[in-house]
Design a protein around this motif. Structure first.
Motif, mmCIF file in Angstrom:
data_model
loop_
_atom_site.group_PDB
_atom_site.id
_atom_site.type_symbol
_atom_site.label_atom_id
_atom_site.label_comp_id
_atom_site.label_asym_id
_atom_site.label_seq_id
_atom_site.Cartn_x
_atom_site.Cartn_y
_atom_site.Cartn_z
ATOM 1 N N ILE A 19 -7.254 7.689 5.317
ATOM 2 C CA ILE A 19 -7.270 8.880 4.966
ATOM 3 C C ILE A 19 -8.122 9.345 3.824
ATOM 4 O O ILE A 19 -9.184 10.052 3.510
ATOM 5 C CB ILE A 19 -6.026 9.594 4.802
ATOM 6 C CG1 ILE A 19 -5.111 9.924 6.093
ATOM 7 C CG2 ILE A 19 -5.925 11.016 4.188
ATOM 8 C CD1 ILE A 19 -3.802 10.284 5.592
ATOM 9 N N SER A 268 1.835 21.666 -0.691
ATOM 10 C CA SER A 268 0.553 22.186 -0.098
ATOM 11 C C SER A 268 0.806 23.416 0.684
ATOM 12 O O SER A 268 -0.346 23.603 1.189
ATOM 13 C CB SER A 268 -0.156 21.039 0.619
ATOM 14 O OG SER A 268 0.504 20.769 1.638
ATOM 15 N N ILE A 271 -1.358 27.209 -0.350
ATOM 16 C CA ILE A 271 -2.560 27.054 -0.798
ATOM 17 C C ILE A 271 -3.164 28.531 -0.713
ATOM 18 O O ILE A 271 -3.576 29.100 -1.619
ATOM 19 C CB ILE A 271 -3.681 25.894 0.012
ATOM 20 C CG1 ILE A 271 -3.138 24.815 -0.219
ATOM 21 C CG2 ILE A 271 -5.021 26.516 -0.226
ATOM 22 C CD1 ILE A 271 -4.026 23.752 0.388
ATOM 23 N N TYR A 286 -6.067 22.806 -6.163
ATOM 24 C CA TYR A 286 -6.882 22.072 -5.169
ATOM 25 C C TYR A 286 -8.318 23.085 -4.890
ATOM 26 O O TYR A 286 -9.401 22.525 -4.618
ATOM 27 C CB TYR A 286 -6.181 21.968 -4.004
ATOM 28 C CG TYR A 286 -7.017 21.090 -2.742
ATOM 29 C CD1 TYR A 286 -6.963 19.647 -3.127
ATOM 30 C CD2 TYR A 286 -7.322 21.714 -1.766
ATOM 31 C CE1 TYR A 286 -7.686 18.943 -2.032
ATOM 32 C CE2 TYR A 286 -8.056 21.160 -0.844
ATOM 33 C CZ TYR A 286 -8.149 19.572 -0.857
ATOM 34 O OH TYR A 286 -8.775 18.876 0.260
ATOM 35 N N PHE A 305 -0.676 14.774 -0.990
ATOM 36 C CA PHE A 305 -0.206 15.523 0.133
ATOM 37 C C PHE A 305 0.095 14.431 1.164
ATOM 38 O O PHE A 305 1.029 14.597 1.964
ATOM 39 C CB PHE A 305 -1.566 16.494 0.268
ATOM 40 C CG PHE A 305 -1.606 17.544 -0.603
ATOM 41 C CD1 PHE A 305 -0.665 18.061 -1.356
ATOM 42 C CD2 PHE A 305 -2.648 18.356 -0.561
ATOM 43 C CE1 PHE A 305 -0.759 19.095 -2.302
ATOM 44 C CE2 PHE A 305 -3.080 19.199 -1.505
ATOM 45 C CZ PHE A 305 -2.049 19.766 -2.412
ATOM 46 N N SER A 306 -0.931 13.664 1.305
ATOM 47 C CA SER A 306 -0.913 12.544 2.510
ATOM 48 C C SER A 306 0.310 11.661 2.126
ATOM 49 O O SER A 306 1.008 11.481 2.984
ATOM 50 C CB SER A 306 -2.085 11.750 2.502
ATOM 51 O OG SER A 306 -3.395 12.537 2.454
ATOM 52 N N THR A 309 3.427 13.664 3.167
ATOM 53 C CA THR A 309 3.454 13.897 4.642
ATOM 54 C C THR A 309 4.109 12.593 5.411
ATOM 55 O O THR A 309 4.904 12.587 6.212
ATOM 56 C CB THR A 309 2.024 14.096 5.321
ATOM 57 O OG1 THR A 309 1.508 15.013 4.530
ATOM 58 C CG2 THR A 309 2.113 14.658 6.765
ATOM 59 N N LEU A 310 3.626 11.296 4.964
ATOM 60 C CA LEU A 310 4.119 10.216 5.561
ATOM 61 C C LEU A 310 5.414 9.978 5.029
ATOM 62 O O LEU A 310 6.322 9.553 5.836
ATOM 63 C CB LEU A 310 3.156 9.037 5.023
ATOM 64 C CG LEU A 310 1.827 9.013 5.577
ATOM 65 C CD1 LEU A 310 0.956 7.844 4.800
ATOM 66 C CD2 LEU A 310 1.958 8.599 7.163
#
Lengths: 330, 338
Positions: A19, A268, A271, A286, A305-306, A309-310
């Motif tokens: 990513i 997130s 936004i 952001y 953010f990633s 999420t994970l």
């Protein structure tokens, strides 16, 4: 379980690498660089000399091809160094520290409110299923579910901040505190914060409220037809005990997965709303960093953010096994 | 409800197709110096103009100039003489005042939905022409997403093994990036984003749910008798995948397609609202909302209420359609026990 977790960890790490690699490549190919979108540099008298520009490019790693710069960025991240913001001349971690508070106040309050309201409402509509009042609630919730939150935000702003201006119901248009905030007493400060939060929290909450209610109801509808509910009813248990103790507890499994999936939304999720309400949070950071081409900030936020999420997905899986002993991972 | 929603979408499609006949300043059809023209076509093809009207210096003002330059000319005008791209001035149409702006631009007989506070452009005309963009965004971006999603899902589900493993990782990868973050990152890599870029980006990021559903369906159907039969008579892989399995697995995939259209319209409006949409003059519903947002303190409610309601109704309609398909295709919901 341990070997499963280790495998998941490595797959997650690989996903993160991919990513960040993709996003890094994307932002480096954006037209414009942080050095020519900085408003201070548009002033001809402050135009940096060519050798200064050269030096800055070197400092920021813009003179290298982007895969090389990416590896360098990765090396820094490994030591916990997220880099420096170009436009704000601060460490990225410091910026994030400033912004994370407002965002969390918004998202955690709204998440709390959502759960507080959605569970009783969902249970109520299950019990009253098919009756006019349930139809009414379901219809209303469906409308709310389809109502775009940014449209709702503008409608509410128009109503409470503009039309009702000067009345007792007036609410602040945007921002998270009034101009003279520092001179206020602590009671006034709390009140001021509260009034500023009302509209954003409402907008943030209602859509997920509708979603959660429907979720609770859909799961309850499935459980309530099971044989063991009939058994419970047959042995003479009261309706409240059946609903709460026998039925609701068995709908917790999908609920827990949902909790894991809301984790990234905490940072997130808002936004667009933060932008409308001029709320100084992560979403706004952001947004700003994208228009000023502030690579380190964009990268740091994407990474955060990633990761969330994970983590959320992993958490959902682990909790799944935790609440349902039938599920095991190998 | 789903039928009602379908009707509404049908109505919107008609509005979108015939938008220049409903609102515009260019005649639907006119006769000028012995020839018949259809100037309203200029609304469909941006940037293209009839050379004769350019040469005769019409400057987009038809009623007055047609009379002046050719007394024998005739023309049929759209229902509402208002333009989505420019302000109608005083005297363009005989005895009609020009568009007001600011607080004077509130909804009136001339401007059904009011005008933009700053430019005085008619909002009704903008919204009628914006319908074209809203529906196009929904269809095109979801179409792209459906093609990608179904292909990826079909290949992963049918071939299985390491191909499935790889494609599943890819799906997870795209799923892990918050969609708005990815869309913004992609959008700013384009120098001057147009509405077509936006559709492509929405399509490129929104295919995961369709891929997952298609994959699941293919995994299920791969082992069924008709597929084995097809294989035994020597049908090729592609033929089995797209002629035999795909038509049988399409029903569940329709659900995320309907919801996808709603999401695409929503995201396009949201991005335009934040100023990331196609540059003005571009009569998208989100752009009208954007101008309403910047002048919100002046209280020009018509710039927010009308486009906001339009977005809401359209998203609602697509959600209802999606729900309808879901109920029709999911046997668990078809027979409620109460």
């Amino acid at each position: 379980m341990t070997s499963y977790l280790i495998r998941r960890f490595f797959i997650g790490l690989l996903t993160l690498l991919l990513i960040t690699f993709v996003i890094y490549g994307l932002i480096r190919t954006m037209p414009g660089s942080p050095l020519d979108t900085d408003p201070a540099m548009l002033d001809p008298s402050k135009m940096p000399r060519e050798e200064d520009l050269e030096r800055m490019r070197k400092v920021y790693g813009l003179d290298k091809p982007w895969p090389v710069a990416y590896i360098q960025w990765l090396r820094n991240v490994r030591y916990g160094n997220l880099g420096h913001s170009y436009s704000q001349r601060k460490a990225v971690s410091e910026l994030v520290k400033q912004r994370i508070g407002p965002t969390l106040t918004l998202s955690v309050t709204s998440l709390f409110l959502t759960y507080l309201l959605a569970i009783p409402m969902g249970l109520y509509s299950t019990v009253r299923s098919g009756k006019p009042e349930e139809r009414g609630i379901s219809f209303l919730l469906y409308m709310l579910y389809s109502f775009p939150s940014f449209v709702a935000a503008l409608f509410l702003q128009l109503l409470f901040a503009v039309k009702l201006q000067g009345t007792a119901l007036e609410l602040p248009l945007f921002g998270h505190q009034s101009p003279g905030f520092d001179e206020m007493s602590s009671v006034q400060q709390t009140l001021d914060r509260f009034w500023h939060m009302v509209l954003p929290v409402t907008c943030f909450t209602y859509a997920s409220l509708a979603y959660y209610c429907r979720f609770v109801k859909a799961n309850m509808e499935e459980v309530i037809r099971q044989d063991y509910i009939r058994t419970a009813r047959a042995k003479g248990l009261g309706p409240i005990r059946i609903i709460l103790h026998h039925a609701f507890r068995n709908t917790l499994i999908p609920f827990v997965t949902l909790l894991g999936l809301t984790l990234p939304g905490l940072l997130s999720g808002a936004i667009i709303l933060e932008q409308i309400f001029n709320w100084p949070g992560m979403g706004q950071l952001y947004f700003g960093s994208i228009s000023t081409r502030d690579y380190p900030v964009i990268m740091a936020l994407t990474l955060m953010f990633s990761v969330l999420t994970l983590l959320g997905q992993l958490l959902a899986d682990i909790l799944y096994a935790f609440v349902d002993p039938r599920i095991t991972y190998h | 409800m789903a039928m009602l929603a379908l009707l509404y979408i049908g109505f919107l499609s008609l509005v979108a197709i015939f938008s220049p006949l409903i609102a515009g300043t260019k005649p639907i059809v006119c006769r000028y110096k012995g020839e018949v023209y259809f100037p309203c076509i200029e609304y469909y093809i941006r940037g293209w103009k009839y050379p004769i009207f350019l040469k005769d210096r019409f400057r987009n003002v038809f009623p007055k100039n047609l009379k002046k330059k050719d007394p024998d000319s005739w023309a049929i005008f759209p229902l509402v003489y208002q333009d989505p791209y420019r302000r109608v001035r005083k005297g363009e149409w005989e005895d009609r005042p020009g568009n007001q702006s600011g607080a004077e631009g509130r909804p009136s007989q001339l401007n059904l939905f009011g005008t933009y506070g700053t430019s005085g452009i008619d909002i009704f005309a903008s919204m009628v022409h914006g319908t074209r963009i809203a529906l196009l965004v929904g269809f095109v971006s979801t179409g792209i997403a459906a093609v990608i999603g179904i292909t990826v899902g079909a290949i992963a589900g049918y071939l299985g093994g390491w191909v499935d493993m790889l494609l599943s990782r890819l799906i997870e990868l795209v799923l892990c990036i918050p969609s708005l973050v990815l869309i913004l990152a992609l959008l700013v890599t384009i120098d001057r984003p147009s509405i077509w870029h936006m559709m492509a980006i929405l399509g490129l990021t929104g295919w995961t749910s369709m891929a997952r559903l298609t994959r699941a369906e293919f995994l299920k159907l791969r082992q069924s008798e008709f597929v084995i039969a097809a294989r035994s008579i020597g049908a090729g892989r592609l033929r089995i995948m797209f002629r035999h399995i795909l038509p049988n697995s399409l029903a569940p995939v329709m659900v995320p397609i309907a919801f996808g259209i709603a999401a695409a319209i929503l995201i396009e409006a949201g991005l335009s609202l934040l100023g990331f949409g196609a540059p003005p003059p571009n009569p998208s519903w989100g752009t009208i909302l954007n101008s309403g947002k910047t002048t919100i303190q002046a209280g020009y409610w018509w710039q927010i209420v009308f486009p906001g309601t339009a977005i809401f109704l359209t998203v609602l309609a697509y959600n209802l359609i999606g729900e309808g398909i879901q109920e029709a295709t999911d046997p668990r919901l078809a027979n409620p026990g109460n």
